[in-house]
Write a protein that holds these residues in place. Structure first.
Motif, PDB file in Angstrom:
ATOM      1  N   GLY A 254      87.941   7.516 -37.091  1.00  0.00           N
ATOM      2  CA  GLY A 254      88.635   7.112 -35.870  1.00  0.00           C
ATOM      3  C   GLY A 254      89.585   5.966 -36.111  1.00  0.00           C
ATOM      4  N   ALA A 255      90.210   5.511 -35.039  1.00  0.00           N
ATOM      5  CA  ALA A 255      91.196   4.433 -35.131  1.00  0.00           C
ATOM      6  C   ALA A 255      90.567   3.120 -35.555  1.00  0.00           C
TER       7      ALA A 255
ATOM      8  N   MET B  77      94.556   0.843 -44.606  1.00  0.00           N
ATOM      9  CA  MET B  77      95.646   1.700 -44.146  1.00  0.00           C
ATOM     10  C   MET B  77      96.956   0.912 -44.113  1.00  0.00           C
ATOM     11  N   MET B  78      98.052   1.612 -44.343  1.00  0.00           N
ATOM     12  CA  MET B  78      99.372   0.991 -44.353  1.00  0.00           C
ATOM     13  C   MET B  78     100.050   1.180 -42.999  1.00  0.00           C
TER      14      MET B  78
ATOM     15  N   ARG C 212      86.162   4.371 -44.727  1.00  0.00           N
ATOM     16  CA  ARG C 212      86.879   5.515 -45.278  1.00  0.00           C
ATOM     17  C   ARG C 212      87.528   5.181 -46.619  1.00  0.00           C
ATOM     18  N   TYR C 213      88.008   3.935 -46.794  1.00  0.00           N
ATOM     19  CA  TYR C 213      88.767   3.619 -47.999  1.00  0.00           C
ATOM     20  C   TYR C 213      87.908   3.534 -49.266  1.00  0.00           C
TER      21      TYR C 213
ATOM     22  N   PRO D 137     100.633  -7.192 -41.860  1.00  0.00           N
ATOM     23  CA  PRO D 137      99.630  -8.057 -42.486  1.00  0.00           C
ATOM     24  C   PRO D 137      98.583  -8.533 -41.484  1.00  0.00           C
ATOM     25  N   VAL D 138      97.381  -8.815 -41.986  1.00  0.00           N
ATOM     26  CA  VAL D 138      96.330  -9.407 -41.161  1.00  0.00           C
ATOM     27  C   VAL D 138      96.706 -10.856 -40.872  1.00  0.00           C
TER      28      VAL D 138
END
Length: 219
Positions: A3-4, A10-11, A153-154, A15-16
């Motif tokens: 989900g979101a 993710m790209m 997910r990553y 930036p955070v």
């Protein structure tokens, strides 16, 4: 679920932007949302994994358009509506329109400090030996569950090293679906940045993830 909420690595999101550690709330209503979430969670109508799942399962357009505590509020409304504790008309009106239902437990103001201090321990007695030990190479399964999961997910499909063993803990994937606790061994697994994002990643970066036993396989 894919989900979101699972946007780590993710790209395209920029930036955070970390905020000063002392900033907890940006408006008074955010404190009320946190208080309502804690108070309703204490009633025992759902568990913490079901609460997380309610927020994460919001449709992506809604999730991405909301601020942090707007997401918490939407998740709380969903949990309460699903259990008949609030009607859509009451959510729209922002006030009670029908006699409230009786709840088995109520969190009173004077009990809040003790409840927060106690927390909600998830460790359970070990009923079997751990499959992995510190130093083992493991691969995070390339899994795509339809429901709640704590495996980012990553890291799926990538190899890491077991750093810590935490004993057996409530399995959130099952707990979120109301299938019981189904405790599993919990490990901390460290993934090198280049393993996750390729040769262009900073060679000094690594990411540690807490992963349940069924998320992992020998590498």
């Amino acid at each position: 679920m894919n989900g979101a909420a699972d946007m780590g690595g993710m790209m395209g999101f920029g930036p955070v932007q970390p905020e000063p550690e002392h900033i907890r709330f940006h408006a008074g209503w955010e404190k009320r949302v946190l208080a309502m979430t804690l108070a309703m969670g204490a009633t025992g109508q759902w568990n913490i994994d079901q609460s997380r799942s309610a927020r994460e399962s919001l449709p992506p357009p809604q999730y991405l358009a909301k601020s942090y505590y707007e997401i918490w509020l939407a998740g709380l409304e969903k949990l309460m509506a699903d259990r008949g504790l609030v009607g859509a008309d009451e959510i729209e009106a922002g006030r009670v329109l029908a006699p409230p239902k009786q709840l088995p437990r109520i969190l009173k103001a004077e009990a809040v400090p003790a409840v927060l201090a106690k927390g909600g321990p998830t460790e359970r007695e070990a009923t079997q030996p751990a499959r992995f030990k510190v130093g083992d190479r493991v691969r995070a399964k390339n899994m795509h569950p339809a429901g709640h999961t704590r495996l980012p997910r990553y890291v799926r499909g990538h190899v890491g090293i077991v750093e810590l063993l935490h004993g057996m803990h409530v399995f959130p994937d099952a707990s979120a679906q109301g299938r019981g606790e189904m405790p599993q061994w919990l490990y901390t697994v460290r993934f090198e940045g280049r393993e996750l994002w390729g040769e262009g990643a900073d060679p000094t970066v690594s990411v540690s993830v807490d992963a349940w036993d069924s998320y992992l396989e020998p590498a």
